[in-house]
Each structure stands twice: as structure tokens, then as C-alpha cells.
Scaffold this active site. Structure first.
Site, PDB file in Angstrom:
ATOM      1  N   HIS A 182     -32.281  -9.584  20.846  1.00 48.24           N
ATOM      2  CA  HIS A 182     -30.889  -9.709  21.244  1.00 48.24           C
ATOM      3  C   HIS A 182     -30.154  -8.176  22.080  1.00 48.24           C
ATOM      4  CE1 HIS A 182     -28.611  -8.966  17.039  1.00 48.24           C
ATOM      5  NE2 HIS A 182     -28.404  -8.244  18.290  1.00 48.24           N
ATOM      6  N   ASP A 212     -34.680 -13.399  16.068  1.00 50.99           N
ATOM      7  CA  ASP A 212     -34.364 -12.586  16.572  1.00 50.99           C
ATOM      8  C   ASP A 212     -34.667 -11.487  15.885  1.00 50.99           C
ATOM      9  OD1 ASP A 212     -31.900 -10.652  18.144  1.00 50.99           O
ATOM     10  OD2 ASP A 212     -30.922 -11.224  16.323  1.00 50.99           O
ATOM     11  N   GLY A 285     -24.163  -2.679  17.116  1.00 54.25           N
ATOM     12  CA  GLY A 285     -24.650  -1.124  18.244  1.00 54.25           C
ATOM     13  C   GLY A 285     -26.125  -0.851  16.492  1.00 54.25           C
ATOM     14  N   ASN A 286     -25.180  -1.468  14.963  1.00 53.70           N
ATOM     15  CA  ASN A 286     -25.786  -1.168  13.813  1.00 53.70           C
ATOM     16  C   ASN A 286     -27.717  -2.365  13.983  1.00 53.70           C
ATOM     17  OD1 ASN A 286     -23.603  -0.091  12.220  1.00 53.70           O
ATOM     18  ND2 ASN A 286     -26.199   1.063  11.953  1.00 53.70           N
ATOM     19  N   SER A 287     -26.964  -2.859  15.083  1.00 55.44           N
ATOM     20  CA  SER A 287     -28.243  -4.286  15.545  1.00 55.44           C
ATOM     21  C   SER A 287     -29.941  -3.169  14.967  1.00 55.44           C
ATOM     22  CB  SER A 287     -28.158  -4.521  16.185  1.00 55.44           C
ATOM     23  OG  SER A 287     -26.572  -5.807  16.364  1.00 55.44           O
ATOM     24  N   GLY A 343     -38.870 -26.792  26.361  1.00 59.05           N
ATOM     25  CA  GLY A 343     -39.725 -26.328  27.613  1.00 59.05           C
ATOM     26  C   GLY A 343     -38.311 -26.963  28.372  1.00 59.05           C
TER      27      GLY A 343
END
Length: 434
Positions: A182, A212, A285-287, A343
Site C-alpha cells: 500500500h 501487503d 509513515g511507519n508502514s 480476473g
């Protein structure tokens, strides 16, 4: 002579005939049941002619010792001797204590204990192998800042650029970096900045929305790569150090806490994930940043925090055993094997038909039919997905949860709405490839 006179006469004259070592009080002699024997039990016996018999050792009172007289000289000699003896005892005790301390004090360990040499050990509060400072010094160069640019189009068909920010962890010295899907999803430009301040433009190697996880690559060498730990070995209460780029402006921020829970099942963007929970401070922002253990090993890829005005201390990370496997597959072939897909691409909106079927929720539309198999199954763009396998669909997350719960090759029955009429279609799940 009566008994009273006999008692009084004896009391007056007791000092003349008292045997040595016997009772000193004359009354005690006659009052003792063992000290006197007489006829008929009387003090004087029959007609006052009784006799007394005395026994030693029966509740006797000792004669006081004669007083001891000391001269001033003798007293001075005794005091001086006591002082000398006290000094000698003190010196001897100190010598014994010093040598006992040298031989009995255990050496402090290299980690988890105080370096002060004492007869006891001071343990660190967390019981960790290294301090937070030591973990930081070992790992901070392996965490980078990521900024992204994406081109968006508004309802007036006007294009504009949006910016995003996150974190990443270097996993190889030649420039491979792991982050969250993400963080880079939809980005047209990705920029990486190292702790030393050097910036690189990165290319996207592969991304997996289910887990993710994404991998990007910069043209660099001799970067500091993180060391993988084993997330299966962590325990609740272990130290956890999070390093990242909170708010997209505070790169290299370090927060520390503990592992609050393992295998915490959460659904994020429609994907159900088993995550590590920590109370280390996690912010937007830590992601994509790193979660490290007390050995400086990477045990998790920070993915999310629980939001809300009353929520604090709830951060989550993807276990590194999962993230590392996904990253390796993305680096090798660009996708993760065995993941199912329909699909088709979906979008959410409100069509007004929900009330016709007893639903007040929004609708999920098929935005595009992307594979030949989905087209052959009869799906069209604009179809409304009302139910899958009998379960009513109210969001894209509902679709994702059902699809990811199945395997490649499984069949799903869709109930769609087209031109105001319902229709059942069946789709066979395919393997998702980027």
C-alpha cells in the site's frame, strides 16, 4: 515452750548455727516442705520435741562473692587491652571480607546485566540481549525513507499529482528493499532516501496485495542490509524496536516497546492477515519500516496501527517469516504462487437498487473484466455483485475475504444484477500473477 517461742528463739540465733550453703532466711527453713521433717507434721513435732533436717541444693540462695577492687592503673591497662583487641578484630575482618569478595563475586555477563562488579547482578528491566540504543546502532542504517508520486484524475478529467510517504527495509546490499504494497501501490515515481541522506529513484520489482508486501530496487551497492530473525520464536513480552519514517517527515525515528500478542488475526483492505501486535509507537509513515528484536534481528514488517481518538499502543507488523517468503518470490518471478483471483477489478458505488433486495448498503460493481476466462464466464463491466456463494456483498472487502479463503481452481457462484434483473454466474479461480 510452745512452737511460736521456738520459732522466735531460732530466728534470733540463726547466724550462730546456720550450716554453710543452706537457706539464708530462717523463715524459709520452716516453710519449705522438704527442708523440715517433724512428727505429726507440726513445726516442733510431738510436745515440741521435733528435730529439723536440712537439704542442700533445694532452692538455695548463694552467698555473694566478695567485691573486686580495681586501682586506676589496673583499669587503664584493661581499657588499653580492649582497644588493641578491637583494632585487631577490625583489621582481620576487613582482610577476610576483601579476599572473599575477590573470589566470590561473579563476573558480569556481556548482555542483560550491569557492568558494575558486585556480589549481586543487576538485570535490565526488559531482560533483553541488547539495549534499545545498541539495537538502534546496529539496525538504523538498514531502514530507509520512501516517498511516492501518483497521477490522479478528477471528475473533470483533470490530472494532478498526489504524494505519499512510507518506510522500507534494505534486504540486500545491492539495493533490494522490502516495503508494504500500500506504500507504493499506484505510484508513478518512487524515491528512496537512506539514513546518510542519499536519494535514489527506485523501480518496483513486484507487489502482493494479499500479504501487503512489495519489493523495490535501487541502483546501489554496499548498502547495509537487515538480518532476518525468526518470528516463530518470539514470545509475548519480548522487546520490540520499531524504526521508520512517521508522518513522512521524521525519518529514522526509533520507538521501543514489547511484543503484545502473536498471531493477531486482522482484516485489512479485505485481506485477512495474522500479525504481530506491539505497543511500540506506530504512526502513518511507519508502514514498511522494521520491527526488530533484542538481538537486532528483523522480526516484522510494520504494516498498520489501530486508529481512533481513544486508541493508543496498538501497532501491527507482518511476521518476517511470511514477509521474507513473499519478498523472495517477488524477486524471483514477480508474483506469489498459489494465490487465487477472479480476473476482474471491482469498484464501489451506490446504484439505488439495494432497497429492491432488502439491503441498505452500497453496491460493488465490476469495473473491468481482465481475463479471458472471466469474459467467457459471462461477466461484464457494470455488473453489480449482489452475492457470492449466497453471501451478500456490501464492500470490496467482502469480495476479497471470500476469494482469499479459497484456492486456485475452486468455483464461486456469483449473483449479479444486470439491467434490473438478477443472474447467477460461475467463475473458476485462477492463479494471480502480476
Amino acid at each position: 515452750m510452745n512452737n511460736d517461742n521456738e520459732y522466735n528463739n531460732r530466728e534470733r540465733n540463726y547466724q550462730e548455727w546456720e550450716p554453710e550453703g543452706l537457706y539464708r532466711d530462717p523463715r524459709e527453713r520452716f516453710q519449705s516442705s522438704r527442708g523440715y521433717e517433724g512428727v505429726n507434721g507440726g513445726p516442733g513435732g510431738q510436745n515440741g520435741g521435733g528435730r529439723a533436717t536440712w537439704h542442700k541444693g533445694e532452692t538455695k540462695v548463694k552467698k555473694p562473692s566478695p567485691p573486686v577492687n580495681l586501682t586506676r592503673r589496673s583499669l587503664a591497662v584493661i581499657i588499653a587491652a580492649c582497644l588493641v583487641l578491637s583494632c585487631l578484630c577490625g583489621l582481620g575482618g576487613a582482610w577476610i571480607g576483601l579476599h572473599a569478595s575477590d573470589s566470590d563475586t561473579p563476573a558480569s555477563t556481556e548482555s542483560g546485566t550491569s557492568s558494575v562488579s558486585k556480589s549481586y547482578t543487576l538485570e535490565d528491566a526488559t531482560g533483553s540481549g541488547m539495549t534499545v540504543q545498541e539495537v538502534t546502532e546496529l539496525t538504523q542504517d538498514s531502514v530507509v525513507e520512501i516517498t511516492t508520486e501518483s497521477v490522479q484524475t478528477d471528475s473533470w478529467l483533470q490530472s494532478y499529482v498526489t504524494e505519499g510517504a512510507g518506510s522500507g527495509v534494505i534486504i540486500s546490499k545491492d539495493g533490494y528493499i522490502m516495503t508494504n504494497n500500500h506504500v507504493i501501490d499506484g505510484a508513478s515515481k518512487v524515491t528512496v532516501t537512506t539514513r546518510g541522506g542519499k536519494s535514489y529513484e527506485a523501480e518496483i520489482v513486484g507487489a502482493d496485495s494479499t500479504n501487503d508486501v512489495a519489493v523495490i530496487k535501487v541502483d546501489a551497492s554496499d548498502l547495509t542490509a537487515a538480518t532476518y530473525g525468526n518470528s516463530d520464536q518470539i514470545k509475548v513480552g519480548d522487546m520490540a524496536v520499531a524504526i521508520g519514517n512517521p508522518l513522512g517527515e521524521l525519518g529514522g525515528t526509533v520507538t521501543a516497546g514489547i511484543i503484545s500478542a502473536k498471531d493477531r488475526e486482522l482484516t485489512i483492505d479485505g485481506a485477512t492477515m495474522n500479525l504481530i501486535q506491539t505497543d511500540s509507537s506506530i504512526n502513518p509513515g511507519n508502514s514498511g519500516g522494521g520491527l526488530f528484536n533484542d538481538e537486532g534481528q528483523l522480526i516484522g514488517l510494520v504494516v498498520a496501527k489501530s486508529s481512533g481518538s481513544d486508541v493508543e499502543g496498538l501497532g501491527f507488523a507482518i511476521p518476517i517469516n511470511t514477509a521474507a517468503d513473499v519478498a523472495e518470490q517477488l524477486m524471483d518471478k514477480g508474483y506469489v504462487s498459489g494465490q487465487p483471483m477472479t480476473g476482474m477489478t471491482y469498484t464501489e458505488g451506490s446504484s439505488g437498487i439495494e432497497s429492491m433486495f432488502g439491503s441498505s448498503s452500497g453496491s460493488v460493481y465490476i469495473y473491468s473484466v481482465d481475463t479471458a476466462k472471466a469474459r467467457l464466464a459471462g461477466f461484464r463491466a457494470g455488473d453489480i455483485v449482489f452475492a457470492i456463494n449466497g453471501e451478500q456483498i456490501t464492500s470490496i472487502d467482502d469480495v476479497s475475504a471470500i476469494v482469499t479463503a479459497h484456492k486456485v481452481g475452486d468455483k464461486l457462484k456469483y449473483t449479479i444484477v444486470r439491467d434490473g434483473k438478477t443472474k447467477d454466474l460461475t467463475i473458476t479461480l485462477q492463479e494471480k500473477k502480476n
